[in-house]
Design a protein around this motif. Structure first.
Motif, short mmCIF file in Angstrom:
data_model
loop_
_atom_site.label_atom_id
_atom_site.label_comp_id
_atom_site.label_asym_id
_atom_site.label_seq_id
_atom_site.Cartn_x
_atom_site.Cartn_y
_atom_site.Cartn_z
N MET A 165 0.83 -1.21 0.00
CA MET A 165 0.00 0.00 0.00
C MET A 165 0.86 1.26 0.00
O MET A 165 0.60 2.21 -0.77
CB MET A 165 -0.92 0.00 1.23
N ILE A 166 1.88 1.29 0.87
CA ILE A 166 2.74 2.46 0.95
C ILE A 166 3.50 2.66 -0.36
O ILE A 166 3.64 3.80 -0.86
CB ILE A 166 3.74 2.31 2.12
N THR A 167 3.98 1.56 -0.96
CA THR A 167 4.70 1.66 -2.23
C THR A 167 3.80 2.21 -3.32
O THR A 167 4.19 3.12 -4.08
CB THR A 167 5.23 0.27 -2.65
N LEU A 168 2.58 1.69 -3.42
CA LEU A 168 1.65 2.16 -4.44
C LEU A 168 1.26 3.62 -4.20
O LEU A 168 1.13 4.41 -5.14
CB LEU A 168 0.39 1.28 -4.44
N THR A 185 -8.29 4.82 -1.38
CA THR A 185 -9.35 4.36 -0.47
C THR A 185 -10.73 4.55 -1.09
O THR A 185 -11.74 4.25 -0.44
CB THR A 185 -9.29 5.11 0.86
N THR A 186 -10.77 5.05 -2.31
CA THR A 186 -12.00 5.30 -3.08
C THR A 186 -12.96 6.23 -2.34
O THR A 186 -14.17 6.15 -2.50
CB THR A 186 -12.73 3.98 -3.43
N ALA A 197 -7.83 4.35 -8.81
CA ALA A 197 -9.07 4.05 -8.07
C ALA A 197 -9.42 2.57 -8.19
O ALA A 197 -9.83 1.93 -7.21
CB ALA A 197 -10.21 4.91 -8.58
N LEU A 198 -9.25 2.01 -9.39
CA LEU A 198 -9.53 0.58 -9.59
C LEU A 198 -8.52 -0.28 -8.83
O LEU A 198 -8.89 -1.32 -8.25
CB LEU A 198 -9.50 0.24 -11.08
N LEU A 221 -6.71 -3.53 -3.96
CA LEU A 221 -5.67 -3.50 -2.91
C LEU A 221 -6.27 -3.73 -1.53
O LEU A 221 -5.73 -4.48 -0.72
CB LEU A 221 -4.93 -2.17 -2.97
N PHE A 222 -7.41 -3.09 -1.25
CA PHE A 222 -8.00 -3.22 0.08
C PHE A 222 -8.74 -4.55 0.25
O PHE A 222 -9.19 -4.87 1.35
CB PHE A 222 -8.94 -2.04 0.35
#
Length: 280
Positions: free
Chosen positions: A181-184, A219-220, A241-242, A247-248
């Motif tokens: 998540m942090i990398t993205l 987080t959309t 967004a996709l 990811l979540f």
């Protein structure tokens, strides 16, 4: 001085391990402390409403003192009686109690009462004579820290204990997901900065500022206060967004599999009739 048999019985009651027929003190204590914790949480929330708190200050104060005494006695009893447990008895009376005191649940018990004692000390030393805004703010913040009492519910709820167990077993997978998540987030913020900085130099002024857009998009949530306006920026925002949706889903799947494993393990868990601890 309590005899060892009495200490063992009181410890079993505190740890909710009492299984002797006709002895329901463990369940009674569990329900009493659970209700008391829930009421404490409600009181902490209601105290912030001045129209309710001001006319009932004495009642709130009395309830807080009562709760503090109960939780303090519970904590001290646990520290004193823990050495009858084989997990702590092998270390001796002193180191066994220290080992218990630094256990996660014991630390939560301490945090449930410590803010109140610190607040009392600050009030006696400073607020009694100097009603400064700084000390008043500290005093209020310490009183809000009584919300730590909410975490005491983990001791009395099998569901909370299962949740902690799942997080502990799946910590490596969750840490890996967090790293992804942090990398993205860093990559998305860097790219959108270069795409949008020329068109919106104030809103996308730097990569750290663009990270706010990255968090809202991944987080959309999409607050709408900052968004790309260039064609490439919008296309990139849609892709991010996709990716955020997928990811979540990763930590959700990890926790779901962990709960399934925990439920399956509990179904095959046998309990010792003497000590009450489970054995697979």
């Amino acid at each position: 001085i309590l005899k060892r048999k009495q200490k063992v019985r009181y410890w079993r009651i505190l740890e909710l391990l009492t299984s002797e027929e006709g002895d329901n003190w463990g369940k009674i204590l569990q329900w009493f402390l659970t209700v008391l914790i829930v009421i404490n949480i409600a009181v902490i929330v209601v105290e912030t409403v001045d129209s309710i708190y001001n006319p009932l200050q004495d009642l709130f104060f009395s309830f807080d003192v009562f709760s503090l005494v109960v939780f303090t006695v519970e904590y001290l009893m646990r520290v004193w009686l823990c050495v009858v447990d084989p997990r702590y008895a092998e270390k001796g009376p002193i180191w066994g109690r220290i080992r218990f005191a630094i256990s996660p649940l014991a630390i939560l018990d301490l945090l449930a009462i410590l803010p109140s004692y610190i607040a009392i000390v600050l009030y006696v030393l400073f607020l009694g004579e100097h009603q400064s805004k700084v000390y008043t703010s500290i005093f209020r913040a310490l009183r809000l820290l009584r919300l730590f009492r909410m975490f005491k519910l983990t001791r009395y709820s099998n569901a909370f204990q299962s949740l902690i167990s799942v997080f502990n077993r799946k910590r490596e997978e969750l840490l890996l997901t967090f790293f992804i998540m942090i990398t993205l987030l860093l990559m998305a913020s860097s790219i959108v900065y270069f795409l949008e900085n020329g068109a919106q130099p104030q809103k996308f002024s730097s990569i750290p500022v663009s990270m706010w857009w990255g968090v809202a998009t991944l987080t959309t949530v999409g607050y709408g206060d900052i968004y790309p306006i260039t064609p490439l920026g919008r296309l990139f925002g849609a892709i991010i967004a996709l990716l955020g949706l997928g990811l979540f889903a990763l930590p959700t799947g990890i926790l779901a599999s962990g709960f399934a494993e925990s439920i399956g393990k509990n179904e095959h868990l046998e309990y010792c009739p003497t000590c009450g601890y489970g054995e697979a």
